[in-house]
Motif scaffolding. Sequence first.
Motif, PDB file in Angstrom:
ATOM      1  N   PRO A 143      11.267   3.830 -10.450  1.00  2.55           N
ATOM      2  CA  PRO A 143      10.905   2.896 -11.525  1.00  2.55           C
ATOM      3  C   PRO A 143      11.717   1.611 -11.458  1.00  2.55           C
ATOM      4  O   PRO A 143      12.810   1.569 -10.884  1.00  2.55           O
ATOM      5  N   LEU A 144      11.170   0.565 -12.039  1.00  2.00           N
ATOM      6  CA  LEU A 144      11.876  -0.707 -12.175  1.00  2.00           C
ATOM      7  C   LEU A 144      12.832  -0.581 -13.353  1.00  2.00           C
ATOM      8  O   LEU A 144      12.422  -0.675 -14.512  1.00  2.00           O
ATOM      9  N   VAL A 145      14.107  -0.348 -13.072  1.00  2.00           N
ATOM     10  CA  VAL A 145      15.063  -0.092 -14.147  1.00  2.00           C
ATOM     11  C   VAL A 145      15.699  -1.373 -14.677  1.00  2.00           C
ATOM     12  O   VAL A 145      16.264  -1.375 -15.774  1.00  2.00           O
ATOM     13  N   LYS A 301      18.751  -6.842  -2.053  1.00  2.00           N
ATOM     14  CA  LYS A 301      17.589  -7.581  -2.531  1.00  2.00           C
ATOM     15  C   LYS A 301      17.392  -7.307  -4.024  1.00  2.00           C
ATOM     16  O   LYS A 301      17.241  -6.159  -4.430  1.00  2.00           O
ATOM     17  N   ALA A 302      17.375  -8.380  -4.818  1.00  2.00           N
ATOM     18  CA  ALA A 302      17.156  -8.253  -6.259  1.00  2.00           C
ATOM     19  C   ALA A 302      15.704  -8.590  -6.588  1.00  2.00           C
ATOM     20  O   ALA A 302      15.422  -9.419  -7.451  1.00  2.00           O
ATOM     21  N   THR A 303      14.788  -7.932  -5.900  1.00  2.00           N
ATOM     22  CA  THR A 303      13.362  -8.175  -6.102  1.00  2.00           C
ATOM     23  C   THR A 303      12.763  -7.078  -6.985  1.00  2.00           C
ATOM     24  O   THR A 303      13.250  -5.947  -7.005  1.00  2.00           O
ATOM     25  N   ARG A 304      11.697  -7.412  -7.683  1.00  2.00           N
ATOM     26  CA  ARG A 304      11.040  -6.419  -8.509  1.00  2.00           C
ATOM     27  C   ARG A 304      10.058  -5.579  -7.705  1.00  2.00           C
ATOM     28  O   ARG A 304       9.479  -4.631  -8.222  1.00  2.00           O
ATOM     29  N   HIS A 305       9.858  -5.914  -6.429  1.00  5.88           N
ATOM     30  CA  HIS A 305       8.897  -5.220  -5.582  1.00  5.88           C
ATOM     31  C   HIS A 305       9.628  -4.253  -4.649  1.00  5.88           C
ATOM     32  O   HIS A 305      10.467  -4.669  -3.842  1.00  5.88           O
ATOM     33  N   LEU A 306       9.296  -2.981  -4.745  1.00  8.05           N
ATOM     34  CA  LEU A 306       9.936  -1.946  -3.938  1.00  8.05           C
ATOM     35  C   LEU A 306       9.141  -1.769  -2.646  1.00  8.05           C
ATOM     36  O   LEU A 306       8.419  -0.791  -2.467  1.00  8.05           O
ATOM     37  N   GLY A 346      17.717   0.416  -8.192  1.00  9.79           N
ATOM     38  CA  GLY A 346      18.858   1.286  -7.922  1.00  9.79           C
ATOM     39  C   GLY A 346      18.637   2.185  -6.720  1.00  9.79           C
ATOM     40  O   GLY A 346      19.109   3.322  -6.691  1.00  9.79           O
ATOM     41  N   VAL A 347      17.930   1.683  -5.688  1.00 10.77           N
ATOM     42  CA  VAL A 347      17.560   2.483  -4.519  1.00 10.77           C
ATOM     43  C   VAL A 347      18.160   1.865  -3.256  1.00 10.77           C
ATOM     44  O   VAL A 347      17.944   0.681  -2.981  1.00 10.77           O
ATOM     45  N   LEU A 348      18.907   2.677  -2.497  1.00 12.75           N
ATOM     46  CA  LEU A 348      19.392   2.273  -1.182  1.00 12.75           C
ATOM     47  C   LEU A 348      18.528   2.973  -0.136  1.00 12.75           C
ATOM     48  O   LEU A 348      18.564   4.199   0.004  1.00 12.75           O
ATOM     49  N   HIS A 349      17.741   2.198   0.599  1.00 12.19           N
ATOM     50  CA  HIS A 349      16.836   2.731   1.622  1.00 12.19           C
ATOM     51  C   HIS A 349      17.493   2.534   2.984  1.00 12.19           C
ATOM     52  O   HIS A 349      17.800   1.401   3.368  1.00 12.19           O
ATOM     53  N   VAL A 350      17.720   3.625   3.707  1.00  9.09           N
ATOM     54  CA  VAL A 350      18.468   3.591   4.966  1.00  9.09           C
ATOM     55  C   VAL A 350      17.564   3.990   6.126  1.00  9.09           C
ATOM     56  O   VAL A 350      16.824   4.972   6.041  1.00  9.09           O
ATOM     57  N   LEU A 351      17.637   3.218   7.216  1.00  8.17           N
ATOM     58  CA  LEU A 351      16.878   3.490   8.432  1.00  8.17           C
ATOM     59  C   LEU A 351      17.847   3.660   9.596  1.00  8.17           C
ATOM     60  O   LEU A 351      18.591   2.719   9.917  1.00  8.17           O
TER      61      LEU A 351
END
Length: 380
Positions: A143-145, A301-306, A346-351
């Motif tokens: 969710p967009l928190v 990134k402080a974007t509202r788009h995940l 609040g998401v850290l996406h790791v590749l």
Amino acid sequence: MERGCATPRDGRPHQVPIQAIFQLPHGSVVTYRLDTSSWAPEWILVDHELDLLPYRALITTLAHAEHSVSSLLAAAGAAGGQVVYRPSSPRPRPDRTCLPPPLTPPARPPFGSLSAYLRHTPEARQAIRVALAQPLPHPPDAPLVCPPLGADPGLVGTAFDYALRFVVQGLHPEVLPTRGPLVARYAAFQMNRDQVLAAVDEAEHTLGEVVDGLPFGERHARAAVVLASYEVVARTGLFQGLAGFVPAEAWRDVLALVRAVPLEAFRAEQQLILNPHFPAAGRFGGADADLLVDDILIEVKATRHLRLRGEYLQQLSAYLVLDRLAGIRGSDLPVRRLGVYYARHGVLHVLPVRDAFRPGLLPQLVTWFDESLPRARPGK
């Protein structure tokens, strides 16, 4: 090694090697044609990026060596690899698409930053697109928190970058992190020097309270916005009249973003580098990333788009190229993972790097940029 018959001057045929097959330290297998003094097919067969430097050392050694069995073995040993026999059946290789031809390197960087280089160089973007694996996993739904509160997105994003660095540093009181100079200080070249340095020093001191264990609050969010406002001036030379001004919606947004940070995701075990700097960045005109936590290079990134946007991947890939060219100042680890932190979720996406690029193409990408960028100046 494969051998063929040759007839020396004494008329007695004997076996001489026609091609030598080398296995490099990290598993890459490359072939050298002795009859044509060429690599088949050039550097395409380097599967592991850590084999790129040993491979170049091997090329240099063989260029000045005799084509004897002993010299081939010595060259392989010097590169940290070994000479192997060709398997009975050809080793299957992954399907590859060729990168575009390297560009003619200019005498000096044509643009002032890595982001400007990527924006104005479609060949570089194409090279990265070819090298990246497809498809790459997108971040998990969340969710967009922290919805935006109406402040300038660039100001808030830069302010949060500052805030996050101090918050993460505060998680590691036992670690002395590596941190470059604050970009905000460079506004002193655009404005009244004493005014800028006094404001930046005060804001940095305020944020230092977070490093010392004080909970992040309104004062600290305001200080982060102050630093961001001076960084805007430093980078653009514009908006000098707004330097030091702190809109309420900006500091409230930064405070909400900080409270949404999953702190455990940013705990380092081996090293912490804030605002990493790349010794090879001058070849682009300049580049600096947000965070290096152990071997994870993180872009915030402080974007509202995940979404995992192409521009994020281009930016991280270029940072990775810089790491492979000359490392990161103060880092003892190569980058092994790439991360995008979506601050509003609040998401850290790791590749993992090994999964982000098609087999064998990261070394090609590094070589493409190495051949297309201006030469590094001695000592730089």
